[in-house]
Design a protein around this motif. Structure first.
Motif, short mmCIF file in Angstrom:
data_model
loop_
_atom_site.label_atom_id
_atom_site.label_comp_id
_atom_site.label_asym_id
_atom_site.label_seq_id
_atom_site.Cartn_x
_atom_site.Cartn_y
_atom_site.Cartn_z
N LEU A 192 0.81 -1.26 0.13
CA LEU A 192 0.06 -0.03 0.04
C LEU A 192 0.87 1.26 -0.02
O LEU A 192 0.38 2.36 -0.72
CB LEU A 192 -1.13 0.18 1.14
CG LEU A 192 -2.13 -1.19 1.20
CD1 LEU A 192 -2.93 -1.18 2.13
CD2 LEU A 192 -3.11 -0.75 -0.03
N PHE A 193 1.83 1.29 0.63
CA PHE A 193 3.00 2.09 0.64
C PHE A 193 3.36 2.66 -0.88
O PHE A 193 3.50 3.74 -1.34
CB PHE A 193 4.32 2.12 1.62
CG PHE A 193 5.27 3.17 1.29
CD1 PHE A 193 5.10 4.42 1.96
CD2 PHE A 193 6.25 2.81 0.81
CE1 PHE A 193 6.20 5.36 1.89
CE2 PHE A 193 7.45 3.94 0.91
CZ PHE A 193 7.30 5.19 1.18
N PHE A 194 3.80 1.43 -1.56
CA PHE A 194 4.18 1.72 -2.70
C PHE A 194 2.99 2.14 -3.92
O PHE A 194 3.35 2.78 -4.65
CB PHE A 194 4.68 0.54 -3.56
CG PHE A 194 6.26 0.30 -3.14
CD1 PHE A 194 6.81 -0.01 -1.98
CD2 PHE A 194 7.39 0.62 -3.93
CE1 PHE A 194 8.02 -0.15 -1.52
CE2 PHE A 194 8.67 0.29 -3.80
CZ PHE A 194 9.06 0.06 -2.49
N LYS A 259 11.06 9.37 9.09
CA LYS A 259 10.95 10.02 7.75
C LYS A 259 10.47 8.98 6.60
O LYS A 259 11.19 7.87 6.72
CB LYS A 259 11.94 10.67 7.64
CG LYS A 259 12.08 12.32 7.90
CD LYS A 259 13.15 13.01 7.64
CE LYS A 259 13.27 13.29 6.09
NZ LYS A 259 12.95 13.88 4.99
N CYS A 260 9.62 9.33 5.90
CA CYS A 260 9.40 8.72 4.84
C CYS A 260 10.57 8.68 3.87
O CYS A 260 11.27 9.54 3.60
CB CYS A 260 8.04 9.48 4.01
SG CYS A 260 7.50 8.90 2.43
N LEU A 261 10.57 7.45 3.31
CA LEU A 261 12.00 7.27 2.39
C LEU A 261 11.77 7.69 1.16
O LEU A 261 12.72 7.86 0.24
CB LEU A 261 12.20 5.90 2.48
CG LEU A 261 12.57 5.33 3.60
CD1 LEU A 261 12.81 3.78 3.53
CD2 LEU A 261 13.98 5.88 4.40
N ASN A 264 11.95 13.88 -1.59
CA ASN A 264 10.99 15.01 -1.43
C ASN A 264 9.93 14.72 -0.84
O ASN A 264 9.08 15.88 -0.77
CB ASN A 264 10.88 15.56 -2.94
CG ASN A 264 12.15 15.78 -3.63
OD1 ASN A 264 13.11 16.12 -2.88
ND2 ASN A 264 12.19 15.37 -4.86
N CYS A 265 9.55 13.70 0.00
CA CYS A 265 8.45 13.72 0.77
C CYS A 265 8.62 14.09 2.12
O CYS A 265 9.67 13.56 2.67
CB CYS A 265 7.78 12.41 0.73
SG CYS A 265 6.48 12.14 1.77
N CYS A 266 7.83 15.04 2.77
CA CYS A 266 8.45 15.47 4.20
C CYS A 266 7.48 14.75 5.05
O CYS A 266 7.29 15.17 6.16
CB CYS A 266 8.19 16.90 4.24
SG CYS A 266 6.66 17.82 3.78
N MET A 284 1.84 11.70 4.39
CA MET A 284 1.76 12.47 3.07
C MET A 284 1.37 11.76 1.82
O MET A 284 0.36 12.15 1.49
CB MET A 284 3.12 13.01 2.97
CG MET A 284 3.47 14.18 4.23
SD MET A 284 2.41 15.55 4.41
CE MET A 284 2.66 16.68 3.12
N CYS A 285 2.32 10.91 1.46
CA CYS A 285 2.22 10.08 0.20
C CYS A 285 1.04 9.12 0.44
O CYS A 285 0.36 8.93 -0.94
CB CYS A 285 3.21 9.84 -0.29
SG CYS A 285 4.50 8.82 0.50
N GLN A 286 0.39 8.69 1.53
CA GLN A 286 -0.93 7.83 1.48
C GLN A 286 -1.82 8.53 2.18
O GLN A 286 -2.65 8.13 2.81
CB GLN A 286 -0.40 6.68 2.21
CG GLN A 286 0.51 5.89 1.35
CD GLN A 286 0.98 4.69 2.77
OE1 GLN A 286 1.91 4.61 3.20
NE2 GLN A 286 0.49 3.50 2.38
#
Ligand SMILES: [Zn+2]
Length: 287
Positions: A192-194, A259-261, A264-266, A284-286
């Motif tokens: 789900l992260f990817f 931190k998200c890997l 540029n994602c904070c 942020m990205c999910q």
């Protein structure tokens, strides 16, 4: 808990070491696994040649020359050890999550071959063995499971059919073995992260793009893990049991507050429970 990539590595090790070999002797020290070992277990396997070893989901399938099938599941803490006669001091665990140093009192079944033995060790005894007298009976048993992510049946039409209009969240679907076989909690989080999909998202809200990503990354994540696991196995026989590097390869699993890997994602990795299973996601990205 062992997941599909680990089981695949166990399968490959067994395939390499015991395919076409005859089981010379079996010692059963404890029949009381998750299901009690069949009373004819020894009779059916003793003195039989193994003609094939395969895997479905988290099951290893051993095909015997008498057309019987023996399958096993490692449960929560099962491990398989291969002890070679002329090489007793090597680490024997063929799995890659668990410590190689497991007390011998949990060795429940030992299978003897000419030049090696295979040991089933399981401290919590949630693993089990089953015997089937024909391929048809074996298939019937696996009928209750959905396709693996590698299966062509796991396609867009299938996802549409199963997920359309459903309010159950997507993480629970990925863990539902009737929907898709072989994805456990660690890899459901990673997939789900990817896909950049929030684990709590109601399945009916998934887009066509989401379906495509789910199909692609389910395969990708499991295959990468199998490849990494294979290299871990190769390494750990000559690094004196320095294990644990495999876990460092996860992107969200057990990375709470880090931190998200993604470049540029904070975002920060958050943890919450979904149906009582630890769920990790980037805030942020999910979103
Ligand atoms: Zn992120």
């Amino acid at each position: 808990m062992p997941e599909l990539p680990e089981i695949e590595i166990v399968k490959q090790s067994l395939y390499k070491n015991i395919k076409f070999k005859k089981i010379k002797k079996i010692i059963v020290k404890n029949r009381n696994l998750r299901f009690k070992l069949a009373s004819n277990f020894k009779n059916i396997l003793n003195n039989k040649k193994i003609v094939n070893i395969s895997r479905f989901s988290k099951y290893i399938i051993i095909n015997l020359e008498n057309s019987y099938f023996c399958i096993f599941h490692l449960g929560m803490s099962g491990t398989i050890h291969i002890v070679k006669k002329n090489n007793k001091n090597l680490i024997t665990n063929v799995s890659f999550y668990n410590s190689p140093l497991i007390p011998k009192k949990h060795n429940h079944i030992e299978f003897f071959f000419n030049n090696l033995k295979v040991i089933y060790n399981d401290p919590r005894r949630f693993g089990f063995f089953k015997i089937f007298s024909s391929q048809r009976k074996l298939f019937n048993y696996f009928n209750r499971y959905g396709p693996e992510p590698f299966d062509k049946k796991f396609n867009i039409n299938y996802l549409k059919k199963k997920l359309k209009g459903k309010s159950k969240n997507i993480k629970n679907y990925l863990l539902d073995q009737k929907f898709v076989s072989g994805i456990g909690n660690i890899y459901a989080n990673e997939i789900l992260f990817f896909c950049k999909i929030n684990p709590s998202l109601e399945s009916k809200k998934l887009s066509l793009e989401n379906y495509k990503k789910l199909i692609y990354y389910s395969k990708y994540i499991l295959i990468s893990a199998i490849k990494k696991g294979g290299s871990t196995i190769k390494n750990f026989t000559n690094t004196n049991g320095k294990l644990g590097s495999f876990q460092k390869n996860f992107n969200v699993y057990q990375r709470e507050n880090l931190k998200c890997l993604i470049k540029n994602c904070c975002g920060i990795i958050k943890k919450k429970k979904i149906s009582n299973r630890s769920t990790f996601y980037c805030n942020m990205c999910q979103k």
